[in-house]
Design an enzyme around this catalytic site. Structure first.
Site, mmCIF file in Angstrom:
data_model
loop_
_atom_site.group_PDB
_atom_site.id
_atom_site.type_symbol
_atom_site.label_atom_id
_atom_site.label_comp_id
_atom_site.label_asym_id
_atom_site.label_seq_id
_atom_site.Cartn_x
_atom_site.Cartn_y
_atom_site.Cartn_z
ATOM 1 C CB THR A 90 -0.894 0.025 1.254
ATOM 2 O OG1 THR A 90 -1.689 -1.152 1.289
ATOM 3 C CG2 THR A 90 -1.788 1.257 1.264
ATOM 4 C CB SER A 145 2.251 -4.767 3.143
ATOM 5 O OG SER A 145 1.351 -4.218 4.061
ATOM 6 C CG LEU A 146 -2.750 -4.424 -0.872
ATOM 7 C CD1 LEU A 146 -3.948 -5.221 -0.362
ATOM 8 C CD2 LEU A 146 -3.172 -3.011 -1.277
ATOM 9 C CG HIS A 155 4.835 -3.341 7.678
ATOM 10 N ND1 HIS A 155 4.276 -4.600 7.716
ATOM 11 C CD2 HIS A 155 4.303 -2.736 6.571
ATOM 12 C CE1 HIS A 155 3.448 -4.759 6.695
ATOM 13 N NE2 HIS A 155 3.459 -3.646 5.984
ATOM 14 C CG ASP A 160 4.856 -5.245 10.953
ATOM 15 O OD1 ASP A 160 4.253 -4.153 11.024
ATOM 16 O OD2 ASP A 160 4.867 -5.955 9.933
#
Length: 266
Positions: free
Chosen positions: A28, A94-95, A242, A215
């Site tokens: 993202t 992530s996404l 993260h 994270d």
């Protein structure tokens, strides 16, 4: 920069290196360059690396409609096919990890192995839902504040402290100037609605899930939930925030190469 048409989108993607296919899927607010560009020297001698910008990122253009994970998955697959690197290994951040899960489930004939960094299945968890709602609100009202928040939650405390005042300012200013904010807003809405749990249950590919011990965007408990669902998935952890591939790219690359080049992995 290359482009391929997928539905109403003109999807941009980069191709670098030589060897079997390796497709990197950003997260993202990121794109093919900000998430992955600095890793190319460590990868391009062994793989042909394809880095797509899915809708909302880079110079990819579309009609601006609500994003769906299946459509983004189709964009990534189309870029890989246009680059002629099938079958390929897949890495998602992530996404991007949720997108990789969807691809591995729906296009198994194209995929060899997958690596998931900072992965999550959905935002049903109230903490994660609240966080992405805050991101959505700050994109509208205070992007500099969101940039500071991403810094504080995306990196480990030690990493931030070592940057000093000037280093922290550089990172924050780079977020403010480099993020495609309108595109990120669309991607955050997808973060809030996505659920790839069912897709994860269908994956039968060798899988490495990398959690991050510091994270605070996607806690490692989320990554461990992914491991419990994907059959045979391996788990390891980096002592980073993260943004592990930015905070400690050397360790991330070591894990990536060890898994993807292992003769023990089918």
């Amino acid at each position: 920069m290359n482009k391929v048409k997928v539905g109403d989108a003109q999807v941009s993607y980069c191709i670098d290196g030589k060897g079997p296919g390796l497709v990197l899927v950003h997260g993202t607010g990121g794109d093919s360059e900000t998430n992955w560009g600095h890793l190319m020297p460590a990868l391009t001698n062994d793989w042909t690396v394809v880095r797509p910008d899915y809708s909302g990122s880079g110079i990819t253009s579309d009609e601006g409609k609500q994003l769906e994970v299946k459509e983004i998955a189709a964009q990534v697959v189309a870029a890989a096919e246009a680059a002629r690197v099938v079958p390929f290994d897949l890495v998602g951040f992530s996404l991007g990890s949720a997108v990789v899960i969807a691809i591995a489930a729906d296009y198994p004939h194209l995929v060899r192995r997958i690596v998931l960094l900072g992965a999550f299945l959905s935002s049903r968890d109230i903490r994660q839902k609240t966080q992405f709602e805050l991101w959505r609100d700050l994109i509208r009202t205070d992007r500099a504040a969101l940039s500071r928040l991403i810094l504080l939650t995306g990196f480990s405390p030690d990493f931030i402290s070592k940057q000093g005042h000037d280093g922290v300012s550089v990172i924050i200013n780079s977020f403010v100037s480099e993020i495609n904010w309108e595109g990120m807003a669309r991607q955050v809405e997808l973060d809030l609605s996505i659920d790839v749990s069912e897709a994860a249950r269908r994956i039968e590919k060798p899988t490495l899930v990398i959690g991050c011990s510091h994270d605070h965007i996607v806690p490692s408990s989320q990554a461990k939930s992914v491991v419990r669902i994907i059959r045979g998935a391996q788990y390891t952890e980096l002592h980073t925030g993260h943004l592990a591939h930015i905070e400690n790219p050397e360790e991330f690359i070591l894990l990536l190469r060890s898994f993807l080049l292992s003769e023990d992995v089918p």
